[in-house]
Write a protein that holds these residues in place. Structure first.
Motif, PDB file in Angstrom:
ATOM      1  N   ASP A   1      66.140  51.576  60.785  1.00 32.29           N
ATOM      2  CA  ASP A   1      65.877  52.499  61.877  1.00 32.29           C
ATOM      3  C   ASP A   1      64.482  52.694  62.070  1.00 32.29           C
ATOM      4  N   ASP A   2      63.742  52.492  61.203  1.00 35.23           N
ATOM      5  CA  ASP A   2      62.254  53.016  61.338  1.00 35.23           C
ATOM      6  C   ASP A   2      61.309  51.746  61.111  1.00 35.23           C
ATOM      7  N   PRO A   3      61.507  50.977  61.564  1.00 36.56           N
ATOM      8  CA  PRO A   3      60.613  49.625  61.510  1.00 36.56           C
ATOM      9  C   PRO A   3      59.094  49.977  61.874  1.00 36.56           C
ATOM     10  N   THR A   4      58.182  49.552  61.006  1.00 38.61           N
ATOM     11  CA  THR A   4      56.855  49.522  61.373  1.00 38.61           C
ATOM     12  C   THR A   4      56.484  48.506  62.486  1.00 38.61           C
ATOM     13  N   LYS A   5      55.257  48.333  63.108  1.00 33.49           N
ATOM     14  CA  LYS A   5      54.825  47.453  64.012  1.00 33.49           C
ATOM     15  C   LYS A   5      55.039  46.209  63.271  1.00 33.49           C
TER      16      LYS A   5
END
Length: 220
Positions: free
Chosen positions: A56-60
Motif C-alpha cells: 500500500d505504500d510503495p516508494t517511487k
C-alpha cells in the motif's frame, strides 16, 4: 531436499546458500523453513512471486519496478506462459529440431545478457552450442520445463501457505544481493528489505549472470 543433503548426508551443521531466478525462490523458502541451518544467503534477484500482492505504500523506485514487472508478460513473457501451460506440445517440436531447440535457447542468451544485440560479444559459439547440446543429446527439454508447470498448477493452498510464512516473520537469515545491470528484473533495495534481512547490496558494473539465467529459462 537441499537441507537434508547438507546436514544429514554431508554432515554440515550450518551452511550458506546462493540462488538466482528459480534458485532465488528455492533459497528463500529454505532460509525461512530451515533458518537454524542456513547461516546466510546470496541472491541475484527478489523472487517474482512477491510482486503478486503490491504494498500500500510503495516508494517511487518500487512503483517503477512494479510497473516494469506488469509489462513483462506482454513484452517478454510468452515463453513462461507456454512452458507453464503446454510444455509437452512445445517440447515435441524442440526435441525434433536441433535448429528449433537452438533458437529457443540462444534467443534467451541474446535477450538477457548485456551483449548489445550481438550474442557472440558475450558468449562463444562453443558455450552456446554446449548449452544446446546438453538438452539435445539427453532429450530433456520437456522435463526441464517442470518448474514453470509446477508453479502454474501449484494451487491456492501452496501459495497461501507461503504467504502465511511470509506474514508471520521476515526471514531472519542474513541476505546479500548481487544485482546485475541486464537482468530480467531490477528491484530497488527497499523492495528486497520488505522480505529479507539485507546485509549487503551490490550493484554490479558489468556483464550480468544472464547466461546462467538464460540456460535456466530455456529449460524452465
Amino acid at each position: 531436499m537441499w537441507q537434508e543433503l547438507m546436514t544429514d548426508i554431508l554432515g554440515y551443521d550450518r551452511f550458506a546458500a546462493h540462488g538466482g531466478d528459480w534458485g532465488s525462490f528455492v533459497t528463500e523458502v529454505m532460509a525461512r523453513d530451515h533458518g537454524r541451518s542456513v547461516i546466510g544467503i546470496r541472491l541475484t534477484d527478489v523472487p517474482f512471486y512477491h510482486t503478486v500482492q503490491k504494498p500500500d505504500d510503495p516508494t517511487k523506485d518500487e512503483q517503477t519496478f512494479l510497473a516494469e514487472i506488469e509489462r513483462f508478460p506482454q513484452t517478454q513473457g510468452a515463453y513462461a506462459l507456454v512452458q507453464g501451460t503446454q510444455p509437452q506440445a512445445l517440447a515435441l517440436g524442440l526435441n525434433d529440431s536441433p535448429a528449433g531447440l537452438a533458437g529457443w535457447i540462444i534467443e534467451k542468451f541474446r535477450r538477457w545478457s548485456d551483449c548489445d544485440g550481438d550474442v557472440e560479444k558475450a558468449f562463444t559459439r562453443d558455450e552456446l552450442l554446449a548449452n544446446v547440446m546438453l538438452y539435445w543429446v539427453t532429450r530433456t527439454i520437456n522435463s526441464s520445463f517442470a518448474p514453470y508447470f509446477d508453479v502454474t498448477h501449484a494451487g491456492a493452498r501452496t501459495w497461501i501457505g507461503q504467504k502465511i510464512k511470509e506474514w508471520t516473520s521476515r526471514s531472519s537469515v542474513p541476505a546479500g544481493f548481487a544485482m546485475f545491470p541486464k537482468d530480467l528484473s531490477s528491484p530497488p533495495r527497499e523492495w528486497a528489505e520488505r522480505f529479507f534481512d539485507v546485509r549487503r547490496w551490490t550493484e554490479m558494473p558489468g556483464r550480468s549472470l544472464c547466461g546462467a539465467r538464460a540456460t535456466r529459462a530455456a529449460r524452465g
